[in-house]
Design an enzyme around this catalytic site. Sequence first.
Site, PDB file in Angstrom:
ATOM      1  N   TRP A  10       0.793  -1.285  -0.050  1.00 36.49           N
ATOM      2  CA  TRP A  10      -0.057  -0.052   0.053  1.00 36.49           C
ATOM      3  C   TRP A  10       0.727   1.176  -0.101  1.00 36.49           C
ATOM      4  O   TRP A  10       0.365   2.219  -0.273  1.00 36.49           O
ATOM      5  CB  TRP A  10      -0.703  -0.007   1.169  1.00 36.49           C
ATOM      6  N   GLU A 168      11.653  -6.276  -9.315  1.00 31.76           N
ATOM      7  CA  GLU A 168      10.744  -5.022  -9.676  1.00 31.76           C
ATOM      8  C   GLU A 168      11.872  -4.074 -10.445  1.00 31.76           C
ATOM      9  O   GLU A 168      12.383  -3.385  -9.837  1.00 31.76           O
ATOM     10  CB  GLU A 168      10.489  -4.452  -8.185  1.00 31.76           C
ATOM     11  N   GLY A 174       4.991   1.957 -10.827  1.00 33.00           N
ATOM     12  CA  GLY A 174       3.968   2.857 -10.868  1.00 33.00           C
ATOM     13  C   GLY A 174       4.152   3.635 -12.205  1.00 33.00           C
ATOM     14  O   GLY A 174       3.557   4.911 -12.395  1.00 33.00           O
ATOM     15  N   GLY A 235       1.604  -2.715  -6.155  1.00 35.63           N
ATOM     16  CA  GLY A 235       1.474  -1.511  -5.629  1.00 35.63           C
ATOM     17  C   GLY A 235       0.100  -0.781  -6.012  1.00 35.63           C
ATOM     18  O   GLY A 235      -0.804  -1.206  -5.416  1.00 35.63           O
ATOM     19  N   GLY A 236       0.040   0.004  -7.079  1.00 33.59           N
ATOM     20  CA  GLY A 236      -1.126   0.736  -7.208  1.00 33.59           C
ATOM     21  C   GLY A 236      -2.526  -0.269  -7.168  1.00 33.59           C
ATOM     22  O   GLY A 236      -3.671   0.216  -6.691  1.00 33.59           O
TER      23      GLY A 236
HETATM   24  P1  PGA Z   1       3.201  -0.624  -8.865  1.00 30.88           P
HETATM   25  O1  PGA Z   1       4.161  -0.762  -7.806  1.00 30.88           O
HETATM   26  O2  PGA Z   1       2.263  -1.996  -8.949  1.00 30.88           O
HETATM   27  O3  PGA Z   1       2.400   0.455  -8.531  1.00 30.88           O
HETATM   28  O4  PGA Z   1       4.018  -0.507  -9.982  1.00 30.88           O
HETATM   29  C1  PGA Z   1       4.577  -1.993  -7.478  1.00 30.88           C
HETATM   30  C2  PGA Z   1       5.728  -1.994  -6.129  1.00 30.88           C
HETATM   31  O5  PGA Z   1       6.356  -0.749  -5.998  1.00 30.88           O
HETATM   32  O6  PGA Z   1       5.817  -2.758  -5.321  1.00 30.88           O
END
Ligand code: PGA
Length: 253
Positions: A10, A168, A174, A235-236
Amino acid sequence: MRRKIVAGNWKMNLDYTEGISLFSEIVNMVRDEKNGNQIAVICAPYIHLNSLVQLSAGVVKIGGQNCNQNESGAFTGEISAKMLKSVGCEYVIIGHSERRQYFAETDELLASKTVIALQNNLTPLFCIGETLTERNDGSYFKVLERQLDHGVFTLSAEDFSKIVLAYEPVWAIGTGLTASPEQAQEIHAFIRTKIENKYDINVANNTSILYGGSCNPKNAAELFAQKDIDGGLIGGASLKSRDFVDIVKTFNS
Ligand code: PGA
């Protein structure tokens, strides 16, 4: 058999009320809709953790997003691994690129955070990944190698077997840009080979390696179908119950 994991991150989003409300939705939906062995995790801001554990009923696991490298002491504003464990957390994200970038966390520092997390029986979700510049200049294999060598390959095989890795690519976090399934698989296979060379084939085959970076319900199935991708760090899309649970359901049997 390695664990299939979908972990939401989150980040610094959602006040207390919003967090409780979103999490309650997630728990209900996961309870009703998940029908495989996959593990759903939510890594939330510290102020939410205690309440989320109470609400989780074991259906969704809870993790922190960071911990300090020391056991305890005069470190104003910090949170220890022991504190996370004491409220019922089972996981902790270590080495997220935002920590590396904005808080100058080095591989060596992250190695000590990993050790203290393991000593407190938390499962580290250890993140590695290259920037766009490193991808474009072709140095990304070297970067990932360095992050592994200094961050986690200092662990014994026994301790290493307790961690989860997340690849990642920083350029995909993001941004809406996702690594293609082929690009991600190439890196995940590379990481697994590195683990095999450092430890052995069993350790390599039993390590869960998650993909993170703009993962969503549309692209999750294709990414998770790759043979070395064992789930995602989200994330999002973890801020929307329907999207997060749809990603969890990618692993339904
Ligand atoms: P995202 O972030 O899915 O918003 O790209 C992933 C993360 O930072 O773990």
